[in-house]
Write an enzyme that holds these catalytic residues in place. Structure first.
Site, short mmCIF file in Angstrom:
data_model
loop_
_atom_site.label_atom_id
_atom_site.label_comp_id
_atom_site.label_asym_id
_atom_site.label_seq_id
_atom_site.Cartn_x
_atom_site.Cartn_y
_atom_site.Cartn_z
N SER A 103 10.50 6.34 15.58
CA SER A 103 9.24 6.01 16.41
C SER A 103 9.52 5.78 17.63
CB SER A 103 8.68 4.78 15.61
OG SER A 103 8.45 5.00 14.29
N LEU A 104 9.62 6.74 18.68
CA LEU A 104 9.95 6.60 19.95
C LEU A 104 8.68 6.11 20.90
CD1 LEU A 104 12.40 7.44 22.03
CD2 LEU A 104 10.95 9.34 22.49
N HIS A 105 7.66 6.83 20.89
CA HIS A 105 6.41 6.19 21.35
C HIS A 105 6.33 6.04 23.03
CE1 HIS A 105 5.56 6.28 17.31
NE2 HIS A 105 5.74 4.98 17.12
N GLU A 115 9.59 -1.85 7.77
CA GLU A 115 10.76 -1.19 8.58
C GLU A 115 11.76 -0.91 7.45
OE1 GLU A 115 11.61 0.20 11.14
OE2 GLU A 115 13.69 0.48 10.52
N CYS A 155 5.39 -4.08 16.27
CA CYS A 155 4.81 -3.05 17.25
C CYS A 155 3.43 -3.39 17.36
CB CYS A 155 4.86 -1.68 16.62
SG CYS A 155 6.85 -1.55 16.25
N SER A 191 11.65 6.60 8.38
CA SER A 191 11.11 6.34 9.68
C SER A 191 11.61 5.07 10.05
CB SER A 191 9.71 6.51 9.73
OG SER A 191 9.16 6.40 11.11
N CYS A 248 3.74 8.64 0.60
CA CYS A 248 4.11 7.90 1.70
C CYS A 248 4.28 6.48 1.02
CB CYS A 248 3.08 7.65 2.81
SG CYS A 248 3.46 6.73 4.00
N CYS A 264 5.14 -6.36 7.73
CA CYS A 264 6.49 -5.99 8.55
C CYS A 264 6.63 -7.02 9.74
CB CYS A 264 5.92 -4.64 9.44
SG CYS A 264 7.29 -4.03 10.29
N CYS A 271 -1.38 6.96 9.33
CA CYS A 271 0.02 6.04 9.78
C CYS A 271 -0.56 4.84 10.80
CB CYS A 271 0.80 6.98 10.95
SG CYS A 271 1.37 8.41 10.26
N GLU A 297 0.72 -1.21 0.13
CA GLU A 297 -0.10 0.10 -0.03
C GLU A 297 0.67 1.28 0.00
OE1 GLU A 297 -2.86 -0.58 3.04
OE2 GLU A 297 -3.62 -2.37 2.27
N CYS A 301 0.00 -1.25 15.62
CA CYS A 301 0.28 -0.90 14.40
C CYS A 301 -0.33 -2.07 13.22
CB CYS A 301 1.88 -0.82 13.95
SG CYS A 301 2.13 -0.51 12.08
N1 SAH Z 1 8.61 0.84 10.44
C1 SAH Z 1 8.85 2.27 10.55
C2 SAH Z 1 7.76 2.94 9.54
C3 SAH Z 1 6.32 2.84 10.24
S1 SAH Z 1 4.97 3.87 10.15
C4 SAH Z 1 8.69 2.84 12.04
O1 SAH Z 1 8.39 2.15 12.80
O2 SAH Z 1 8.94 4.01 12.13
C5 SAH Z 1 5.36 5.40 10.48
C6 SAH Z 1 4.92 5.92 11.98
O3 SAH Z 1 3.49 5.47 12.24
C7 SAH Z 1 5.75 5.09 12.85
O4 SAH Z 1 6.11 6.05 13.79
C8 SAH Z 1 4.60 4.09 13.68
O5 SAH Z 1 5.04 3.59 14.81
C9 SAH Z 1 3.58 4.97 13.48
N2 SAH Z 1 2.08 4.16 13.78
C10 SAH Z 1 2.12 2.89 13.53
N3 SAH Z 1 0.44 2.64 13.86
C11 SAH Z 1 0.01 3.80 14.00
C12 SAH Z 1 -1.33 4.27 14.31
N4 SAH Z 1 -2.17 3.24 14.31
N5 SAH Z 1 -1.58 5.36 14.63
C13 SAH Z 1 -0.64 6.35 14.52
N6 SAH Z 1 0.66 6.12 14.21
C14 SAH Z 1 1.08 4.83 14.01
#
Ligand code: SAH
Length: 406
Positions: free
Chosen positions: A280-282, A226, A180, A257, A169, A176, A399, A156, A183
């Site tokens: 992607s710290l979170h 990733e 996580c 990212s 994007c 993946c 995202c 996608e 996601c």
């Molecule tokens: N694998 C990469 C790219 C992922 S997508 C990474 O982990 O950074 C880009 C961003 O969307 C990442 O920061 C990911 O953590 C975030 N993301 C994943 N699921 C999400 C969701 N449901 N809502 C908002 N952001 C999300």
């Protein structure tokens, strides 16, 4: 203090009444995870798999099939044509037709000889993946594509139009393997790495099908997968996209990212590119991050932050810390304070992303008030914070929603 609110800050994409309802209170110490992080995930094996997948071709090629044009650097296009007896300048003409004039039909390349127009398709493959499905948001400012690759794998991509221009994007993997827990793509598992041409083709495809004209368009590697787990092909794609005779996308218009593949972050820092890096710290503690982003168990926060700092100092570009807001999970005052401490010790900006709900996953977006409260705690403590209301939520293209049913 800088606060940006995308899309006028008024529209929250993808949020419905039920999704905005209060989340279960998980208690002061978070309690058991709502979705258990896969305890059995073996991260060394995961890293090994990613490397093995990179070193073996994704699929064997029929010897006579021409290479995809979109995986070739300009000098490689020239090499392929010269090998067939063409003079080198013809390659420049073809590159100009495809990337500058956006014409992929050899028959329309009027400055080529008739024989060359007929031969070209047998030397390089100018086809793009088939569109399996295309969904446009009601306002027409986001389009999500499910593309079908030649082996029927689907990936996608999302094109977005905003006041800041066009952002494309793209996916770097089908599925993946990073798992996580919040996601949509993370729930799918990894199907396979994409090849450079399959990454570049997504960009060419979106430029062609949207028809949106923005010479300064941006590319974000934030689709499925990733990117740093598919390092070689992602880097090749970046170089094809950057090429002077290609789309000429400057490194500064490209952002990659990562969930925190520390060794590859160091490696990327040393490539001499100025590609933007988003992390992607979170979460601000290892305890929480271990549960949300399993790769943290392999590369904990201290190492991640050190790698982020190395990237910023080595490339001269501030990194972006992405922080999704999950109701009741990482949106408390202590989280904001720790996030500010991390950010203040790094050349970075923070991107706050209210969570985009994923069907079947129990995580919730905080209420608008809770989001605002978190921002109010953070903003005075940090120099550069952007609150990003993701675009595309209405069509499950925001995202982390890729792979979810739209
Ligand atoms: N694998 C990469 C790219 C992922 S997508 C990474 O982990 O950074 C880009 C961003 O969307 C990442 O920061 C990911 O953590 C975030 N993301 C994943 N699921 C999400 C969701 N449901 N809502 C908002 N952001 C999300």
């Amino acid at each position: 203090m800088r606060v940006d609110r995308d899309l006028d800050g008024t529209l929250i994409y993808g949020m419905t009444e039920s999704q905005s309802s209060p989340t279960p209170d998980l208690g002061p110490d978070l309690g058991p995870p709502l979705v258990p992080a896969p305890a059995d995930i073996e991260l060394d094996a995961l890293a090994r798999d990613a490397e093995a997948a990179e070193s073996t071709p994704a699929r064997s090629r029929i010897p006579s099939a021409p290479p995809s044009f979109f995986g070739l650097l300009p000098e490689e296009v020239e090499g392929a044509l010269v090998a067939a007896g063409w003079p080198g300048y013809r390659a420049h003409q073809v590159l100009d037709w495809v990337y500058a004039k956006r014409t992929r039909d050899p028959g329309a390349m009027s400055n080529l000889g008739k024989a060359q127009r007929e031969q070209l398709g047998g030397l390089v493959d100018l086809a793009l993946p088939r569109i399996h499905k295309q969904i446009q948001s009601p306002k027409g400012d986001s389009v999500k594509y499910a593309l079908e690759l030649s082996d029927k794998t689907r990936v996608e991509s999302v094109a977005m139009l905003s006041k800041r221009g066009v952002t494309l994007c793209v996916s770097t993997q089908a599925g993946c393997g990073m798992a996580c827990v919040f996601c949509a793509t993370g729930t799918l598992g990894l199907t396979r790495n994409l090849k450079a041409d399959e990454i570049v083709a997504q960009v060419v495809h979106m430029l062609e099908t949207t028809g949106w004209e923005d010479p300064g368009f941006n590319i974000v590697f934030m689709g499925m997968g990733e990117p740093l787990a598919n390092y070689a092909q992602t880097l090749k794609a970046i170089n094809v996209l950057r090429a002077d005779e290609g789309l000429r996308v400057g490194s500064r218009r490209i952002t990659l990212s990562t969930c925190g593949m520390v060794p590859q972050m160091h490696r990327l820092a040393k490539e001499g590119l100025q590609v933007g890096l988003a992390i992607s710290l979170h979460a601000t503690t290892d305890e929480l991050r271990n549960r949300l982003v399993p790769i943290n168990r392999r590369y904990p926060l201290r190492e991640l932050i050190r790698a982020a700092d190395f990237y910023a100092t080595h490339t001269g570009r501030r990194v972006t810390l992405e922080y999704i807001l999950l109701a009741g999970v990482n949106d408390k005052k202590g989280d904001a304070e720790r996030l500010a401490d991390i950010a203040n010790a790094l050349p970075c900006k923070i991107n706050l992303i209210p969570y985009n709900p994923v069907p079947q996953l129990p995580w919730q977006r905080p209420t608008d008030e809770a989001i605002q409260r978190f921002a109010d705690w953070l903003f005075p403590r940090c120099p550069a914070v952007t609150l990003r209301w993701s675009q595309g939520g209405e069509i499950a293209a925001a995202c982390g929603q890729l792979g979810a049913k739209a």
